[in-house]
Design a protein around this motif. Structure first.
Motif, PDB file in Angstrom:
ATOM      1  N   HIS A  88      21.818   0.721  -8.701  1.00 17.75           N
ATOM      2  CA  HIS A  88      20.420   1.006  -8.373  1.00 17.75           C
ATOM      3  C   HIS A  88      19.550  -0.203  -8.732  1.00 17.75           C
ATOM      4  N   ILE A  89      18.955  -0.804  -7.738  1.00 20.83           N
ATOM      5  CA  ILE A  89      18.084  -1.967  -7.922  1.00 20.83           C
ATOM      6  C   ILE A  89      16.719  -1.614  -7.344  1.00 20.83           C
ATOM      7  N   ILE A  90      15.680  -1.821  -8.122  1.00 21.92           N
ATOM      8  CA  ILE A  90      14.327  -1.476  -7.713  1.00 21.92           C
ATOM      9  C   ILE A  90      13.470  -2.738  -7.704  1.00 21.92           C
ATOM     10  N   ALA A  91      12.797  -2.975  -6.594  1.00 16.18           N
ATOM     11  CA  ALA A  91      11.868  -4.094  -6.480  1.00 16.18           C
ATOM     12  C   ALA A  91      10.448  -3.611  -6.766  1.00 16.18           C
ATOM     13  N   GLN A  92       9.631  -4.516  -7.261  1.00 11.98           N
ATOM     14  CA  GLN A  92       8.215  -4.226  -7.476  1.00 11.98           C
ATOM     15  C   GLN A  92       7.375  -5.385  -6.967  1.00 11.98           C
ATOM     16  N   THR A  93       6.260  -5.094  -6.340  1.00  8.28           N
ATOM     17  CA  THR A  93       5.270  -6.136  -6.114  1.00  8.28           C
ATOM     18  C   THR A  93       4.434  -6.268  -7.385  1.00  8.28           C
ATOM     19  N   PRO A  94       3.851  -7.445  -7.628  1.00  9.96           N
ATOM     20  CA  PRO A  94       3.009  -7.609  -8.810  1.00  9.96           C
ATOM     21  C   PRO A  94       1.748  -6.753  -8.721  1.00  9.96           C
ATOM     22  N   ASN A  95       1.127  -6.547  -9.875  1.00 13.80           N
ATOM     23  CA  ASN A  95      -0.159  -5.849  -9.919  1.00 13.80           C
ATOM     24  C   ASN A  95      -1.252  -6.708  -9.307  1.00 13.80           C
ATOM     25  N   GLY A  96      -2.367  -6.082  -9.003  1.00 10.24           N
ATOM     26  CA  GLY A  96      -3.515  -6.827  -8.504  1.00 10.24           C
ATOM     27  C   GLY A  96      -4.142  -7.684  -9.588  1.00 10.24           C
ATOM     28  N   THR A  97      -5.023  -8.580  -9.189  1.00  7.43           N
ATOM     29  CA  THR A  97      -5.625  -9.517 -10.137  1.00  7.43           C
ATOM     30  C   THR A  97      -7.127  -9.646  -9.895  1.00  7.43           C
ATOM     31  N   LEU A  98      -7.813 -10.109 -10.913  1.00  7.24           N
ATOM     32  CA  LEU A  98      -9.242 -10.380 -10.806  1.00  7.24           C
ATOM     33  C   LEU A  98      -9.478 -11.774 -10.226  1.00  7.24           C
ATOM     34  N   PRO A  99     -10.678 -12.016  -9.700  1.00  9.77           N
ATOM     35  CA  PRO A  99     -11.017 -13.366  -9.227  1.00  9.77           C
ATOM     36  C   PRO A  99     -10.949 -14.416 -10.321  1.00  9.77           C
ATOM     37  N   THR A 100     -10.958 -13.975 -11.589  1.00 11.32           N
ATOM     38  CA  THR A 100     -10.889 -14.915 -12.711  1.00 11.32           C
ATOM     39  C   THR A 100      -9.457 -15.337 -13.025  1.00 11.32           C
ATOM     40  N   ALA A 101      -8.479 -14.801 -12.291  1.00  6.78           N
ATOM     41  CA  ALA A 101      -7.094 -15.232 -12.469  1.00  6.78           C
ATOM     42  C   ALA A 101      -6.964 -16.691 -12.055  1.00  6.78           C
ATOM     43  N   PRO A 102      -5.889 -17.372 -12.455  1.00 13.84           N
ATOM     44  CA  PRO A 102      -5.679 -18.750 -12.019  1.00 13.84           C
ATOM     45  C   PRO A 102      -5.765 -18.874 -10.498  1.00 13.84           C
ATOM     46  N   ASP A 103      -6.260 -19.996 -10.033  1.00 10.61           N
ATOM     47  CA  ASP A 103      -6.488 -20.184  -8.598  1.00 10.61           C
ATOM     48  C   ASP A 103      -5.233 -19.920  -7.769  1.00 10.61           C
ATOM     49  N   HIS A 104      -4.075 -20.375  -8.276  1.00 10.37           N
ATOM     50  CA  HIS A 104      -2.859 -20.225  -7.483  1.00 10.37           C
ATOM     51  C   HIS A 104      -2.484 -18.752  -7.321  1.00 10.37           C
ATOM     52  N   VAL A 105      -2.848 -17.927  -8.315  1.00  6.16           N
ATOM     53  CA  VAL A 105      -2.572 -16.497  -8.207  1.00  6.16           C
ATOM     54  C   VAL A 105      -3.509 -15.866  -7.180  1.00  6.16           C
ATOM     55  N   VAL A 106      -4.786 -16.156  -7.300  1.00  5.27           N
ATOM     56  CA  VAL A 106      -5.778 -15.598  -6.374  1.00  5.27           C
ATOM     57  C   VAL A 106      -5.456 -15.980  -4.940  1.00  5.27           C
ATOM     58  N   GLU A 107      -5.047 -17.232  -4.728  1.00  2.00           N
ATOM     59  CA  GLU A 107      -4.839 -17.733  -3.370  1.00  2.00           C
ATOM     60  C   GLU A 107      -3.529 -17.267  -2.755  1.00  2.00           C
ATOM     61  N   HIS A 108      -2.492 -17.073  -3.558  1.00  6.12           N
ATOM     62  CA  HIS A 108      -1.162 -16.897  -2.967  1.00  6.12           C
ATOM     63  C   HIS A 108      -0.447 -15.593  -3.312  1.00  6.12           C
ATOM     64  N   LEU A 109      -1.012 -14.773  -4.204  1.00  3.33           N
ATOM     65  CA  LEU A 109      -0.273 -13.583  -4.624  1.00  3.33           C
ATOM     66  C   LEU A 109      -0.002 -12.631  -3.461  1.00  3.33           C
ATOM     67  N   SER A 110      -0.956 -12.486  -2.554  1.00  2.00           N
ATOM     68  CA  SER A 110      -0.755 -11.568  -1.431  1.00  2.00           C
ATOM     69  C   SER A 110       0.430 -11.994  -0.580  1.00  2.00           C
ATOM     70  N   ALA A 111       0.631 -13.301  -0.415  1.00  7.67           N
ATOM     71  CA  ALA A 111       1.758 -13.794   0.381  1.00  7.67           C
ATOM     72  C   ALA A 111       3.078 -13.502  -0.324  1.00  7.67           C
ATOM     73  N   TYR A 112       3.108 -13.631  -1.641  1.00  4.77           N
ATOM     74  CA  TYR A 112       4.342 -13.351  -2.386  1.00  4.77           C
ATOM     75  C   TYR A 112       4.625 -11.846  -2.413  1.00  4.77           C
TER      76      TYR A 112
END
Length: 227
Positions: free
Chosen positions: A131-155
């Motif tokens: 049994h292997i379970i995948a998870q998408t990351p949690n949402g983030t605030l605009p104050t998160a690092p720029d690379h997270v704000v810009e690219h998390l939705s794509a990942y």
């Protein structure tokens, strides 16, 4: 907020059938600092500990739950350290929580991310993990690092596609947080992208729902207040 259960029926049924048996299970949670749940929870339980407590409530007191989350880890870290963090325990269930730190590699990092993620799942299967379970990351605030704000939705989108292609269950935290009012998830984060104690209760809730063990009327663990 949606009440959908995000895991596919067939894998969930198989895992629920396994959980209905008396034989103890070993659960391995592998991932980054969100899985590790240090610092921003200020000593409160992270989502892995909440899952552990819910299993105990269900009478699964002989189950072993291993938190192998490491701050700063990317999918390549899981690849290189998979024997130490998961395989040596011969787990019945592996829950993967990775992706936030991989956003540092930008959009050009998506292809190696998907390749690495696929490799991790394939190696787990080769080792006999049922049994292997995948998870998408949690949402983030605009104050998160720029690379997270810009690219998390794509990942997150890449993880959804991988879960579909690899036919593994998916708990889509990103989708849940995106659907919640900002007034709610603003209180779920202790940092731009790190859940606090309330945020970890939200993460645990979606796993409980996915496993069909969400029962706030009768469970103290499920009944914890979520702002």
């Amino acid at each position: 907020m949606k009440d959908d259960v995000y895991m596919r029926t067939e894998p969930v049924s198989a895992l629920q059938d396994r959980m209905a048996q008396d034989e103890p299970m070993t659960w391995s949670f592998i991932g980054d600092s969100v899985t590790a749940a240090g610092w921003h929870t200020f000593g409160h339980r992270g989502y892995v500990e909440l899952v552990n407590e819910r299993l105990r409530e269900l009478g699964r007191r002989a189950d072993i739950v291993i938190n192998a989350g490491h701050s700063g880890w990317q999918v390549g870290s899981l690849q290189s350290d998979l024997p130490r963090i998961a395989l040596r325990f011969s787990p019945d269930v592996v829950v993967i929580g990775i992706g936030i730190n991989d956003t540092k590699n930008g959009l050009e990092g998506l292809a190696p991310f998907k390749q690495g993620y696929r490799s991790v799942v394939e190696r787990l299967r080769e080792a006999g993990v049922e049994h292997i379970i995948a998870q998408t990351p949690n949402g983030t605030l605009p104050t998160a690092p720029d690379h997270v704000v810009e690219h998390l939705s794509a990942y997150s989108a890449a993880i959804r596609k991988l879960a579909d292609e690899l036919d593994i269950p998916l708990v889509d935290h990103d989708d849940v947080w995106s659907d919640a009012p900002e007034s709610s998830w603003f209180h779920w984060l202790g940092h731009g992208c790190h859940p606090n104690a309330a945020g970890h209760r939200v993460l645990a809730r979606e796993i409980f729902r996915a496993l069909n063990v969400w029962d706030p009327e009768n469970s103290r663990t499920c009944g914890l207040h979520i702002p």
